[in-house]
Scaffold this active site. Structure first.
Site, PDB file in Angstrom:
ATOM      1  CG  ASP A 196     -34.918  24.861  -9.118  1.00 16.50           C
ATOM      2  OD1 ASP A 196     -35.848  24.854  -8.284  1.00 16.50           O
ATOM      3  OD2 ASP A 196     -35.082  25.175 -10.309  1.00 16.50           O
TER       4      ASP A 196
ATOM      5  N   GLY B 215     -31.518  25.542  -2.646  1.00 17.29           N
ATOM      6  CA  GLY B 215     -31.726  26.715  -1.795  1.00 17.29           C
ATOM      7  C   GLY B 215     -32.834  27.579  -2.359  1.00 17.29           C
TER       8      GLY B 215
ATOM      9  CG  PHE C   4     -34.574  32.285  -6.858  1.00 11.44           C
ATOM     10  CD1 PHE C   4     -35.732  32.874  -6.373  1.00 11.44           C
ATOM     11  CD2 PHE C   4     -34.672  31.444  -7.969  1.00 11.44           C
ATOM     12  CE1 PHE C   4     -36.960  32.632  -6.969  1.00 11.44           C
ATOM     13  CE2 PHE C   4     -35.906  31.181  -8.565  1.00 11.44           C
ATOM     14  CZ  PHE C   4     -37.053  31.784  -8.063  1.00 11.44           C
TER      15      PHE C   4
ATOM     16  CG  HIS D 149     -41.834  34.004 -17.276  1.00 11.44           C
ATOM     17  ND1 HIS D 149     -42.416  33.357 -18.357  1.00 11.44           N
ATOM     18  CD2 HIS D 149     -41.421  33.006 -16.435  1.00 11.44           C
ATOM     19  CE1 HIS D 149     -42.358  32.055 -18.170  1.00 11.44           C
ATOM     20  NE2 HIS D 149     -41.762  31.811 -17.025  1.00 11.44           N
TER      21      HIS D 149
HETATM   22  C1  LIG Z   1     -40.618  28.049 -14.876  1.00  8.70           C
HETATM   23  S1  LIG Z   1     -39.469  27.034 -14.032  1.00  8.70           S
HETATM   24  C2  LIG Z   1     -38.011  27.250 -15.037  1.00  8.70           C
HETATM   25  C3  LIG Z   1     -37.029  26.125 -14.922  1.00  8.70           C
HETATM   26  C4  LIG Z   1     -35.813  26.219 -15.851  1.00  8.70           C
HETATM   27  N1  LIG Z   1     -35.080  27.441 -15.667  1.00  8.70           N
HETATM   28  C5  LIG Z   1     -36.262  26.054 -17.283  1.00  8.70           C
HETATM   29  O1  LIG Z   1     -36.467  27.080 -17.957  1.00  8.70           O
HETATM   30  O2  LIG Z   1     -36.443  24.937 -17.724  1.00  8.70           O
HETATM   31  C6  LIG Z   1     -39.107  28.004 -12.599  1.00  8.70           C
HETATM   32  C7  LIG Z   1     -38.088  27.367 -11.660  1.00  8.70           C
HETATM   33  O3  LIG Z   1     -37.909  28.228 -10.529  1.00  8.70           O
HETATM   34  C8  LIG Z   1     -37.698  27.405  -9.419  1.00  8.70           C
HETATM   35  N2  LIG Z   1     -37.965  28.161  -8.188  1.00  8.70           N
HETATM   36  C9  LIG Z   1     -39.147  28.633  -7.743  1.00  8.70           C
HETATM   37  N3  LIG Z   1     -38.993  29.269  -6.566  1.00  8.70           N
HETATM   38  C10 LIG Z   1     -37.669  29.175  -6.259  1.00  8.70           C
HETATM   39  C11 LIG Z   1     -36.870  29.652  -5.167  1.00  8.70           C
HETATM   40  N4  LIG Z   1     -37.423  30.360  -4.168  1.00  8.70           N
HETATM   41  N5  LIG Z   1     -35.557  29.388  -5.186  1.00  8.70           N
HETATM   42  C12 LIG Z   1     -34.978  28.684  -6.206  1.00  8.70           C
HETATM   43  N6  LIG Z   1     -35.678  28.214  -7.273  1.00  8.70           N
HETATM   44  C13 LIG Z   1     -37.010  28.466  -7.288  1.00  8.70           C
HETATM   45  C14 LIG Z   1     -38.673  26.271  -9.630  1.00  8.70           C
HETATM   46  O4  LIG Z   1     -38.382  25.146  -8.827  1.00  8.70           O
HETATM   47  C15 LIG Z   1     -38.528  26.017 -11.121  1.00  8.70           C
HETATM   48  O5  LIG Z   1     -37.563  25.044 -11.407  1.00  8.70           O
END
Ligand SMILES: C[S@@+](CC[C@H](N)C(=O)[O-])C[C@H]1O[C@@H](n2cnc3c(N)ncnc32)[C@H](O)[C@@H]1O
Length: 332
Positions: free
Chosen positions: A199, A225, A227, A245
């Site tokens: 994350d 990092g 994604f 989503h």
């Molecule tokens: C809606 S949350 C979902 C978290 C987890 N998968 C859950 O369902 O409990 C979206 C996640 O995407 C991560 N995120 C957003 N942009 C990101 C990026 N560019 N690289 C890595 N993670 C990212 C956020 O930090 C967050 O933890």
């Protein structure tokens, strides 16, 4: 319209009052303070830093909808509907209730009309940036959001593990895994598995206690990092729960292409939209995506189309009792 429908409509129109009152109760930690038995609102004023009379008014209102039970002498007990607001409840919703009323998030919802008129993301319209950059600069809001996701994920984990067999994978990478709530549960269920939570760097900083509490810290690496750039290689499966989503199609495909480069199968865990007139959880989550994250909920066919653009084929889908579906993609 009958009197009944007018009354029901009024209840729905005023729903924001209920939501905000529950949010304040959660923020004050009232459910935890009532865990050992009933207390008066006067007694609770000091530990919650509240005005005694205003706190009484909050609690008596919440007692009318089953969060508390009001007894003689301004005394309150926790009622069954309020139990999940305890931070130690098995599927606690406290984290989500604390998040759902945060002013910056509410301000975005206040601009829903703007989104509906223009198709633009309300959060960006109001705050001039996206939710992730906004929170990255505000550690308190970031921690509150991570706890909110922990609450939602904690509520769906059991159903996910019951429905989907993760046992066939040796290494699972949880992409956008937040504070590790999902992967910790999967690793605890499959003792032979190793995992990686990936994350944003400031998010993974808070992961250690979750992995340690589940007893899986020695089998789980933590990597920070983006994604949009690269994800850790070598996974047999890449899980993305509530990630795709958050994004419109262009970004969603970009993320999937990066994940594809790393290998393995991809497992999206998302809410399918479902047929017309059904599934309010998914349809309102979709509005939440329009307002906040700037993405959308999708049908299975729409996920299949994203897969195709990113070099995967839709290999299967497994619904779970929690309303989430595991959507599996194989590299073509
Ligand atoms: C809606 S949350 C979902 C978290 C987890 N998968 C859950 O369902 O409990 C979206 C996640 O995407 C991560 N995120 C957003 N942009 C990101 C990026 N560019 N690289 C890595 N993670 C990212 C956020 O930090 C967050 O933890």
């Amino acid at each position: 319209m009958t009197n009944d429908s007018a009354a029901e409509l009024r209840r729905l129109v005023n729903g924001h009052q209920v939501s905000q009152a529950i949010h304040v109760a959660a923020t004050l930690g009232l459910a935890d303070l009532l865990a050992d038995g009933p207390r008066t609102s006067d007694e609770l004023a000091e530990p919650t830093g509240s005005d005694a009379d205003a706190l009484y008014r909050l609690m008596r209102a919440l007692a009318t909808i089953g969060i508390f039970r009001e007894e003689e002498g301004r005394c309150f007990a926790l009622a069954p509907l309020g139990e999940p607001l305890r931070s130690d409840a098995s599927e606690s919703l406290a984290g989500w209730a604390v998040f759902a009323g945060r002013p910056y998030y509410r301000e975005a919802w206040s601009a829903l009309e703007h989104s509906v008129r223009t198709g633009e993301n309300a959060f960006n319209h109001v705050h001039g940036t996206n939710v992730w950059d906004y929170r990255a600069e505000r550690p308190q809001e970031s921690a509150i959001f991570d706890r909110a996701m922990q609450a939602l994920t904690g509520q769906s984990n059991r159903a996910l593990l019951d429905a989907y067999d993760f046992g066939r994978f040796g290494i699972v990478v949880d992409v956008g895994g937040g504070n590790g709530t999902l992967l910790a549960a999967v690793l605890a269920e499959v003792p032979a598995m190793r995992g990686v939570v990936f994350d944003q760097p400031h998010v993974v900083e808070g992961i250690a206690p979750v992995l340690e509490a589940a007893g899986v810290a020695d089998r789980c690496r933590v990597v920070g990092g983006s994604f949009f750039e690269a994800v850790p290689e070598g996974g047999d499966a890449y899980v993305l729960k509530s990630i795709i989503h958050d994004w419109e199609d262009e970004e969603a495909v970009a993320i999937l292409r990066v994940v594809r480069r790393a290998g393995g199968v991809v497992l999206l865990v998302e809410r399918e939209l479902g047929p017309p007139n059904e599934n309010p959880a998914a349809k309102f989550s979709d509005l939440n995506m329009l307002v906040a994250a700037g993405g959308r909920e999708r049908t299975l066919d729409e996920y299949g189309a994203l897969f195709e653009s990113a070099g995967y084929r839709l290999a299967g889908s497994t619904p779970t009792a929690a309303g989430m579906t595991v959507i599996e993609g194989e590299r073509v």
